[in-house]
Design a protein around this motif. Sequence first.
Motif, PDB file in Angstrom:
ATOM      1  N   LEU A 119       0.837  -1.193   0.000  1.00  0.00           N
ATOM      2  CA  LEU A 119       0.000   0.000   0.000  1.00  0.00           C
ATOM      3  C   LEU A 119       0.873   1.245   0.000  1.00  0.00           C
ATOM      4  CD1 LEU A 119      -2.838  -0.746   2.604  1.00  0.00           C
ATOM      5  CD2 LEU A 119      -3.126  -0.368   0.162  1.00  0.00           C
ATOM      6  N   PRO A 120       0.414   2.310  -0.671  1.00  0.00           N
ATOM      7  CA  PRO A 120       1.162   3.572  -0.612  1.00  0.00           C
ATOM      8  C   PRO A 120       0.935   4.272   0.726  1.00  0.00           C
ATOM      9  CG  PRO A 120      -0.868   3.900  -1.814  1.00  0.00           C
ATOM     10  CD  PRO A 120      -0.815   2.431  -1.471  1.00  0.00           C
ATOM     11  N   ASP A 121       1.734   5.273   0.988  1.00  0.00           N
ATOM     12  CA  ASP A 121       1.544   6.070   2.214  1.00  0.00           C
ATOM     13  C   ASP A 121       0.261   6.890   2.145  1.00  0.00           C
ATOM     14  OD1 ASP A 121       3.932   5.138   3.290  1.00  0.00           O
ATOM     15  OD2 ASP A 121       5.106   6.771   2.394  1.00  0.00           O
ATOM     16  N   LYS A 122      -0.086   7.338   0.927  1.00  0.00           N
ATOM     17  CA  LYS A 122      -1.302   8.123   0.731  1.00  0.00           C
ATOM     18  C   LYS A 122      -2.103   7.520  -0.427  1.00  0.00           C
ATOM     19  CE  LYS A 122       0.510  12.565   2.388  1.00  0.00           C
ATOM     20  NZ  LYS A 122       0.719  13.998   2.050  1.00  0.00           N
ATOM     21  N   LEU A 123      -3.420   7.477  -0.246  1.00  0.00           N
ATOM     22  CA  LEU A 123      -4.311   6.858  -1.225  1.00  0.00           C
ATOM     23  C   LEU A 123      -5.521   7.756  -1.448  1.00  0.00           C
ATOM     24  CD1 LEU A 123      -4.930   4.094  -2.761  1.00  0.00           C
ATOM     25  CD2 LEU A 123      -6.284   3.505  -0.755  1.00  0.00           C
ATOM     26  N   VAL A 124      -5.888   7.958  -2.717  1.00  0.00           N
ATOM     27  CA  VAL A 124      -7.100   8.699  -3.066  1.00  0.00           C
ATOM     28  C   VAL A 124      -8.090   7.730  -3.702  1.00  0.00           C
ATOM     29  CG1 VAL A 124      -8.088  10.391  -4.666  1.00  0.00           C
ATOM     30  CG2 VAL A 124      -6.095  10.996  -3.290  1.00  0.00           C
ATOM     31  N   LEU A 125      -9.326   7.761  -3.224  1.00  0.00           N
ATOM     32  CA  LEU A 125     -10.408   6.952  -3.787  1.00  0.00           C
ATOM     33  C   LEU A 125     -11.433   7.884  -4.420  1.00  0.00           C
ATOM     34  CD1 LEU A 125     -10.310   4.905  -0.636  1.00  0.00           C
ATOM     35  CD2 LEU A 125     -10.517   3.674  -2.765  1.00  0.00           C
ATOM     36  N   VAL A 126     -11.704   7.680  -5.698  1.00  0.00           N
ATOM     37  CA  VAL A 126     -12.661   8.521  -6.417  1.00  0.00           C
ATOM     38  C   VAL A 126     -14.027   7.855  -6.350  1.00  0.00           C
ATOM     39  CG1 VAL A 126     -13.222   9.614  -8.606  1.00  0.00           C
ATOM     40  CG2 VAL A 126     -10.817   9.279  -7.955  1.00  0.00           C
ATOM     41  N   GLY A 127     -15.005   8.525  -5.723  1.00  0.00           N
ATOM     42  CA  GLY A 127     -16.346   7.968  -5.594  1.00  0.00           C
ATOM     43  C   GLY A 127     -16.734   7.813  -4.145  1.00  0.00           C
ATOM     44  N   GLY A 128     -18.041   7.686  -3.922  1.00  0.00           N
ATOM     45  CA  GLY A 128     -18.538   7.612  -2.553  1.00  0.00           C
ATOM     46  C   GLY A 128     -19.484   6.455  -2.325  1.00  0.00           C
ATOM     47  N   GLY A 129     -19.204   5.301  -2.957  1.00  0.00           N
ATOM     48  CA  GLY A 129     -20.053   4.135  -2.801  1.00  0.00           C
ATOM     49  C   GLY A 129     -19.386   3.021  -2.029  1.00  0.00           C
ATOM     50  N   TYR A 130     -19.918   1.800  -2.225  1.00  0.00           N
ATOM     51  CA  TYR A 130     -19.421   0.626  -1.510  1.00  0.00           C
ATOM     52  C   TYR A 130     -17.897   0.501  -1.609  1.00  0.00           C
ATOM     53  CZ  TYR A 130     -24.148  -1.549  -1.634  1.00  0.00           C
ATOM     54  OH  TYR A 130     -25.470  -1.859  -1.480  1.00  0.00           O
ATOM     55  N   ILE A 131     -17.395   0.474  -2.848  1.00  0.00           N
ATOM     56  CA  ILE A 131     -15.988   0.177  -3.075  1.00  0.00           C
ATOM     57  C   ILE A 131     -15.098   1.187  -2.379  1.00  0.00           C
ATOM     58  CG2 ILE A 131     -14.196   0.061  -4.860  1.00  0.00           C
ATOM     59  CD1 ILE A 131     -16.318  -1.094  -6.748  1.00  0.00           C
ATOM     60  N   ALA A 132     -15.413   2.469  -2.547  1.00  0.00           N
ATOM     61  CA  ALA A 132     -14.580   3.505  -1.959  1.00  0.00           C
ATOM     62  C   ALA A 132     -14.517   3.379  -0.437  1.00  0.00           C
ATOM     63  CB  ALA A 132     -15.108   4.886  -2.358  1.00  0.00           C
ATOM     64  N   PHE A 133     -15.663   3.201   0.204  1.00  0.00           N
ATOM     65  CA  PHE A 133     -15.671   3.158   1.665  1.00  0.00           C
ATOM     66  C   PHE A 133     -15.070   1.864   2.210  1.00  0.00           C
ATOM     67  CE2 PHE A 133     -18.086   6.970   1.454  1.00  0.00           C
ATOM     68  CZ  PHE A 133     -17.905   7.584   2.684  1.00  0.00           C
ATOM     69  N   GLU A 134     -15.338   0.747   1.565  1.00  0.00           N
ATOM     70  CA  GLU A 134     -14.761  -0.511   2.049  1.00  0.00           C
ATOM     71  C   GLU A 134     -13.240  -0.491   1.935  1.00  0.00           C
ATOM     72  OE1 GLU A 134     -18.534  -3.499   1.150  1.00  0.00           O
ATOM     73  OE2 GLU A 134     -16.961  -3.281  -0.343  1.00  0.00           O
ATOM     74  N   PHE A 135     -12.726  -0.050   0.791  1.00  0.00           N
ATOM     75  CA  PHE A 135     -11.281   0.007   0.617  1.00  0.00           C
ATOM     76  C   PHE A 135     -10.656   1.040   1.554  1.00  0.00           C
ATOM     77  CE2 PHE A 135     -11.134  -1.675  -4.048  1.00  0.00           C
ATOM     78  CZ  PHE A 135     -11.623  -2.888  -3.606  1.00  0.00           C
ATOM     79  N   ALA A 136     -11.352   2.146   1.773  1.00  0.00           N
ATOM     80  CA  ALA A 136     -10.833   3.179   2.672  1.00  0.00           C
ATOM     81  C   ALA A 136     -10.655   2.636   4.087  1.00  0.00           C
ATOM     82  CB  ALA A 136     -11.782   4.386   2.687  1.00  0.00           C
ATOM     83  N   HIS A 137     -11.642   1.883   4.563  1.00  0.00           N
ATOM     84  CA  HIS A 137     -11.554   1.357   5.928  1.00  0.00           C
ATOM     85  C   HIS A 137     -10.483   0.279   6.051  1.00  0.00           C
ATOM     86  CE1 HIS A 137     -14.844   3.082   8.484  1.00  0.00           C
ATOM     87  NE2 HIS A 137     -15.062   3.677   7.308  1.00  0.00           N
ATOM     88  N   ILE A 138     -10.250  -0.463   4.976  1.00  0.00           N
ATOM     89  CA  ILE A 138      -9.160  -1.450   4.994  1.00  0.00           C
ATOM     90  C   ILE A 138      -7.810  -0.735   5.006  1.00  0.00           C
ATOM     91  CG2 ILE A 138      -7.998  -3.221   3.624  1.00  0.00           C
ATOM     92  CD1 ILE A 138     -10.869  -3.989   2.581  1.00  0.00           C
ATOM     93  N   ALA A 139      -7.624   0.197   4.063  1.00  0.00           N
ATOM     94  CA  ALA A 139      -6.331   0.867   3.925  1.00  0.00           C
ATOM     95  C   ALA A 139      -5.983   1.701   5.152  1.00  0.00           C
ATOM     96  CB  ALA A 139      -6.331   1.745   2.674  1.00  0.00           C
ATOM     97  N   ALA A 140      -6.971   2.375   5.720  1.00  0.00           N
ATOM     98  CA  ALA A 140      -6.702   3.205   6.896  1.00  0.00           C
ATOM     99  C   ALA A 140      -6.220   2.361   8.073  1.00  0.00           C
ATOM    100  CB  ALA A 140      -7.956   3.982   7.289  1.00  0.00           C
ATOM    101  N   ARG A 141      -6.823   1.176   8.258  1.00  0.00           N
ATOM    102  CA  ARG A 141      -6.390   0.297   9.350  1.00  0.00           C
ATOM    103  C   ARG A 141      -5.004  -0.284   9.088  1.00  0.00           C
ATOM    104  NH1 ARG A 141     -11.692   1.080   9.573  1.00  0.00           N
ATOM    105  NH2 ARG A 141     -12.531   1.264  11.695  1.00  0.00           N
ATOM    106  N   ALA A 142      -4.566  -0.244   7.812  1.00  0.00           N
ATOM    107  CA  ALA A 142      -3.219  -0.715   7.478  1.00  0.00           C
ATOM    108  C   ALA A 142      -2.188   0.409   7.540  1.00  0.00           C
ATOM    109  CB  ALA A 142      -3.221  -1.342   6.086  1.00  0.00           C
ATOM    110  N   GLY A 143      -2.628   1.606   7.962  1.00  0.00           N
ATOM    111  CA  GLY A 143      -1.686   2.705   8.189  1.00  0.00           C
ATOM    112  C   GLY A 143      -1.568   3.706   7.067  1.00  0.00           C
TER     113      GLY A 143
END
Length: 448
Positions: A165-189
């Motif tokens: 994973l990169p140090d910083k990640l941008v997710l375009v969109g506000g649906g299932y995929i964006a929020f699920e991946f955001a919560h995974i990546a954030a918990r990974a630092g």
Amino acid sequence: MTQQPYDLIAIGTGSAASSVISRCAEAGWKIAVIDEREFGGTCALRGCDPKKVLAGAAELIDWNERMKGKGVEGNASIRWSELMAFKRTFTESVPRASEDKFKQAGMDTFHGKASFVDEDHIRVGDEVLQGKHILIATGARPAPLPIDGAEHLIYSDDFLDLEQLPDKLVLVGGGYIAFEFAHIAARAGTEVHIIHRGEEPLKQFDSELVDLLLKKSEEVGIHVHLNAEVKAIRQQGNTYVVSGTRNGADHQWQCGLVVHGAGRIPNIEGLELEKGNVSYTKKGIIVNEYLQSESNSRVFAAGDVSATEGLPLTPLAGQESRAVSLNLLEGNHHKPNYKVMPSIVFTVPSLGSVGLDVEQAKKEGYEVKVNDMSKWYTYKRTNEKFSMAKVITDKATGRILGAHVLGGKTEELINLFAMVIQFDLTTDQLNTMNFAYPTAASDLGSLI
């Protein structure tokens, strides 16, 4: 080269095709199976299943953080490469196992892009196959985005196969995929930014519960930018600069990766449906109530590629697949069951919905019972601050019409409510049930 006609040509090998292929094979049909990618489909290979493996690790991290000072010490962390190796133990064997299963059942398998030659012929590579019946189960693909530099986007299947994973990640969109991946990546630092062009993300869910999820997202370091729009992405060395607007003003985000999370559309591109006399709209292939093409009776379509009232969810694809299989074998007597369509976004905590929404319930005069569950035993023992449920009831009959849940036990509760709605159980009947205690199910009586 034209071969002997097949009883069935199935285009796609995921959830929307599985029942059709297996039941028709059991009936002795001669079948050709085509997939332009690995056999096994999106859910098993690059969707629900691998995603849930990663979400499970994120859930463990969150639980650990919540319980600090409550008897738990030490810092748990995600080692991404090891987590991805664990994920692959669920996905690596699927393509070979799927194809071997088809071949052992006497089917012919083809890898490549399928396209119609005419109403009953399909081209795949150098082969032209004739089918008495044709199933289109090609699923969905990411919606194209009008962004300068869109070639720099990665997609959901890329994210689920990242080596790091990169140090910083941008997710375009506000649906299932964006929020699920955001919560995974954030918990990974990773520092995570969600860029959503509207005022409300996750519009399929109750707005008050979404607001609570947004508070939790911000608490774990996810930056959610609403009323924001991406205009361009450009590469700058080993990073990317995302340019756009936020609340009408120009803004830039710098990151290591940009992920497409802005919705999916029916995967019909390249099928040359016009040549097959298969009508479609932007919502998918037009079918009747039996999932049969309205313009070419040889063709059936199931799953995300069909324009039905069913939500784009794996269980609904399976439901449609079963209906198609029975209609092919027994004639058109079977319609998919859309009465109950439970839906969950696997954030931490997860958010779920089934049945009638709150706004519609209020318009129609039904009772909406709201429960802040954060102080209930089930959630207090795991120190969950964000837990709420809304249950919609028809007081005249006692029937439950809808449920909306945010919390660590959403999966269990939403499935229970789905069963209750499916079988028209009443509040009186539920109150006679003895559930194992203490469990989320044992809270059901209080929720209604």
